[in-house]
Structures are given as C-alpha cells and as structure tokens.
Motif scaffolding. Structure first.
Motif, PDB file in Angstrom:
ATOM      1  N   LYS A  24       4.788  -3.187  -9.120  1.00 26.03           N
ATOM      2  CA  LYS A  24       4.097  -2.205  -8.294  1.00 26.03           C
ATOM      3  C   LYS A  24       4.566  -2.277  -6.845  1.00 26.03           C
ATOM      4  N   LEU A  25       4.666  -3.485  -6.296  1.00 24.07           N
ATOM      5  CA  LEU A  25       5.092  -3.642  -4.899  1.00 24.07           C
ATOM      6  C   LEU A  25       6.552  -3.278  -4.713  1.00 24.07           C
ATOM      7  N   LEU A  28       7.199   0.519  -4.102  1.00 20.49           N
ATOM      8  CA  LEU A  28       6.544   1.150  -2.965  1.00 20.49           C
ATOM      9  C   LEU A  28       7.491   1.245  -1.777  1.00 20.49           C
ATOM     10  N   ASP A  32       3.960   2.907   2.162  1.00 22.93           N
ATOM     11  CA  ASP A  32       3.014   2.715   1.059  1.00 22.93           C
ATOM     12  C   ASP A  32       2.655   1.242   0.902  1.00 22.93           C
ATOM     13  N   LEU A  33       3.624   0.350   1.152  1.00 20.78           N
ATOM     14  CA  LEU A  33       3.345  -1.089   1.057  1.00 20.78           C
ATOM     15  C   LEU A  33       2.317  -1.505   2.103  1.00 20.78           C
ATOM     16  N   GLN A  35       0.001   0.357   3.427  1.00 25.06           N
ATOM     17  CA  GLN A  35      -1.308   0.867   3.007  1.00 25.06           C
ATOM     18  C   GLN A  35      -1.891   0.028   1.876  1.00 25.06           C
ATOM     19  N   GLU A  36      -1.040  -0.407   0.953  1.00 23.10           N
ATOM     20  CA  GLU A  36      -1.508  -1.232  -0.160  1.00 23.10           C
ATOM     21  C   GLU A  36      -1.981  -2.594   0.344  1.00 23.10           C
ATOM     22  N   LYS A  39      -5.377  -2.522   1.898  1.00 22.12           N
ATOM     23  CA  LYS A  39      -6.452  -2.534   0.902  1.00 22.12           C
ATOM     24  C   LYS A  39      -6.745  -3.956   0.435  1.00 22.12           C
ATOM     25  N   TYR A  40      -5.684  -4.734   0.197  1.00 19.41           N
ATOM     26  CA  TYR A  40      -5.881  -6.124  -0.215  1.00 19.41           C
ATOM     27  C   TYR A  40      -6.543  -6.941   0.892  1.00 19.41           C
TER      28      TYR A  40
END
Length: 471
Positions: A24-25, A28, A32-33, A35-36, A39-40
C-alpha cells in the motif's frame, strides 16, 4: 466411503498485514503518503514525528559522521521478513539524509497564493466607473453574468430577452446597446459572440492603417482560409502581395482569441521529487530527497510504560508503529534502488538529452534487482526524479522502441526528440511532411513508418505540414 485422515503439503502466498501495508505504501505518491501518515499519527499515540531531527548530508552507501543516520541500504535483502521485533530500538526513527536534499531553510517558506481578480469582478469594477442610467447598468450586469470563462457571450440576445422578467419590458434594442457598452470594456474583445467578432473588436481598437484594414478584411471574409494556411486563396481574395499578407498574418496572430482566460484562476500544483540526481566527480549520483522522506519515531515515554506493563492494550499500537516505520524505510530503499538502476542505464540521456534516451522496459529493471515487474510498476508511478534536465516521473524513462537497420533499437522518446529537432530546423516556406521526416530518419538507419511519425508529431502537439507553412 470410509473416512480417513491424510497429510498433504501445499504452498500458497499469505498476504500478511505487514506485506499488505508495504504494498500500500509503495504505490502511494509523496502527497498521498503524507496524508496516509497523518492518519496513522492521529490514530496511533505511540507514533510521532521527529521534529528535532538534524539534517546531515549522506550519500547512498556512505556516511558523514558517527552520528549520521544511514540512508536505506541498497542490497539484495530489501524484501526480507522482519521477525526480530524484540531487537527494535525504542527511539529508532525512519530517518534519512542525502546529498541530494534541498536546504532546510527553503522548506520554511510557505506557498502564498496571490489573490486573483475574476473576470466578473474586473468588469463590474469598470461598470462602476461609468455614468449610465440604472436600467442600462442592470442590463450590462446581466450580460456580464452571462459571459463564459473566455469572455464570450454564448447565449443569443433573443434568448436573454426571453429569460428576463416580462414585467420589466426589456426590448432587444436595449440589450444591444448594453452589449455595445460591455464590448468597450477591458480586456478588448470581451462580450464577443464568436471568435471572428472577438478578433474584429480587437482590430477596431487599433490605429487605422493599411495592415489593420487588410487584417480586418481577412478576419471578416477569409478566416477559414487563414486557419488552414491557404495563402494562395488569401492573396487571390485580397489582391495583396506577400509582404502585406505576412504583416496582416502576424497582426492577427498577435491578437487574443480568449480575452477572459487571463482572469481564470489556476491551481498550480508542485511536485516534490523523491530522488535527486547530481553529477559528482564526473559520475552521476542518486540520493533520496530528505524533504520527501517522513521522519517518524516511537514515543519513548509510551514505550517505557509498555516495557514495565506487559499485556497492555497499547502493545498493538506499538507493533503497528514498528511496522509502519520499517515499511516507510523499505519504500524509500526500493525507490532508491530502482532510481539508481534507471540512472545507470540512462546516463546518455543525462549527458546529451532526449535524443540519447535508450530503450528500457520494466522487466529489465525487475530482473536486475530481483523484484517483480508489478513492484517496479508501483515504484515508477507517481514517483519523481529531479535531474539537471528537469523533474521527471520515473515511468518517463521507460517506453517502446523502434528497430534500426543495424539490428539495434531506438527509443520512442529519442525519435520524438529527433522529430522535434527536424521540424524546428525546417524552412518555414517548405516544411517537412511526415513522409519526408520518415525518409530523413531512414537515412540515419532508423526505420519509422509515416503513420508512426504522424502519431509522435501529434503527441508533441505539432501541427501538420499544411498548418506549419508560412508566407
């Protein structure tokens, strides 16, 4: 049938949570990374950014001192399984520094978007400066609201009259007068109902001379011939010589067919490169851009509490934080390895430009690094490389190829660059056709069909031969 017990050995791929996170990473983009990761950071109290990280320049595979944090190691064990979690240091962070990083002080500047004035606001401001009756002022405002982004009035006046309230008793002649007022506003050409009218409005605002008169005649009666560069019919219609037609043509080309476009708001998007390429001591060096590398670590206070309290509910968060930091490190390790392999094979491009781009496919890099072709595809998508020749997506360095008479191969990027060079050096009065370009390339040993030349030319937004011909 009698029931029985049997032993059977099978092999299958298990998609573990850690492997799923890694995939997934990897796919990105940098934005996008970020933003992800945000979230974490919100969901995991044990994960935090290392704000006190001191940036140090480190080249891949080397170090700049005892306290320098090493970049991702470039070896063949990138996709190893991480099972030694008990040996994970509490304060270990996914740090990275590189010789290709930008100055930290540059990152302190924030993008400030200047306030822009819309076309409507610009026109209404001019309307406020005019002395008009209230009824005419309202009609001009209605026409301003009916303009599109390019400044054109796309609806006819009859349609606008029908949309007006019947009790106002708006006549067509009143709208025509309001339109005349609007067409005297800045930018010149606003309120036109066609490209022809837009150009004529701009020509009428210029001083009267022979060239302007000829240009207005061409726009009014021969605009289609001008668009197709049919200069023979133009001279026959106007009866002018080449010099006069050339001057009128240049004047028309200087006009703006989209007067309102200059007021359109544009959202500029900037790309942060993932890797940076520089030439050091005659060799091309690749390093990860530290501005694109997130600096994460495990909160030491929570980790100390967990070390004294076994079985706490935060143990799951600690495990997730470890996985995330390692996968971020592995992501940039893989990007760096792929970028180094690309630079190794595209050195001629870095030295000489697009004409020296060599053919390259994903499988070639995948076989070299021992990775799957789909992994290389994920790495090269939305990942960018900063070079002395500009910033390019990693996928830009891959492409199809065309065979040569000597049995070699020529990349499509290099052929497009050659086409652009040939067209740029052609004689304006006798431009090269696609067939002639194909023949010129054939003389250099590059066999390219005419339709392929046309496809590459269109990809470069270069018009066909009849539209490139000048007087």
């Amino acid at each position: 049938m009698k029931p029985s017990l049997q032993l059977k050995l099978t092999q299958h791929l298990a998609l573990t949570p850690q492997l799923a996170l890694s995939i997934k990473l990897l796919q990105l983009s940098t934005l996008d990374l970020e933003q992800e990761l945000e979230k974490y950071l919100r969901e995991n109290p044990l994960l935090e950014r290392d704000e006190m990280y001191a940036q140090t320049d480190v080249t891949p595979g080397g170090g700049s001192g005892d306290e320098a944090t090493s970049p991702p190691a470039v070896d063949e064990r990138t996709e190893q399984s991480f099972s030694d979690e008990e040996n994970w240091p509490v304060d270990e962070a996914a740090h990275f520094s590189s010789s290709g990083s930008f100055d930290d002080e540059d990152s302190d500047y924030q993008d400030v978007q200047a306030a822009t004035v819309s076309l409507r606001e610009h026109l209404l401001w001019q309307l406020g400066l005019m002395t008009l009756p209230d009824r005419d002022r309202v009609l001009v405002r209605c026409l301003v609201d009916a303009l599109d982004d390019d400044g054109y009035l796309t609806q006819s006046l009859d349609e606008l009259v029908d949309t007006m309230p019947a009790e106002l008793g708006i006549e067509l002649e009143e709208l025509q007068i309001a339109l005349k007022h609007l067409q005297h506003f800045d930018p010149t050409g606003v309120g036109a109902r066609s490209a022809q009218e837009c150009l004529l409005l701009q020509l009428q605002a210029l001083p009267v001379d022979r060239t302007r008169t000829l240009a207005a005649d061409i726009v009014r009666h021969c605009l289609d011939q001008l668009a197709s560069h049919d200069f023979v019919k133009l001279k026959k219609h106007t009866g002018c010589d080449d010099d006069a037609l050339r001057a009128a043509h240049l004047l028309i080309c200087s006009l703006n067919p989209r007067p309102g476009a200059q007021f359109a708001s544009s959202d500029t998007r900037y790309v942060t490169p993932d890797v940076v390429v520089r030439k050091l001591r005659g060799q091309w060096s690749v390093s990860v851009n530290s501005d694109a590398f997130p600096r994460l670590r495990i909160n030491s206070l929570y980790a100390q509490i967990l070390s004294r309290q076994r079985g706490s509910g935060l143990a799951v968060h600690l495990q997730e934080a470890r996985w995330l930091i390692r996968n971020v490190q592995q992501r940039f390790d893989t990007i760096l390895r792929v970028a180094q392999a690309i630079v190794e094979r595209q050195r001629q491009f870095l030295d000489h430009g697009e004409v020296a781009m060599r053919p390259l496919v994903l499988r070639e890099i995948a076989d070299l690094l021992g990775l799957h072709e789909s992994t290389i595809s994920r790495v090269t998508t939305q990942k960018y490389m900063a070079t002395p020749r500009g910033i390019f997506e990693l996928k830009y360095f891959f492409g199809s190829h065309v065979g040569t008479e000597a049995g070699g191969a020529y990349s499509a990027t290099a052929i497009r660059a050659l086409i652009k060079q040939l067209i740029g050096a052609e004689e304006p009065k006798k431009p090269l056709s696609d067939s002639q370009i194909s023949e010129v390339l054939g003389q250099q040993g590059i066999v390219v069909a005419r339709r392929t030349i046309a496809k590459y030319r269109e990809a470069l937004s270069i018009p066909p031969v009849n539209l490139r011909k000048s007087i």
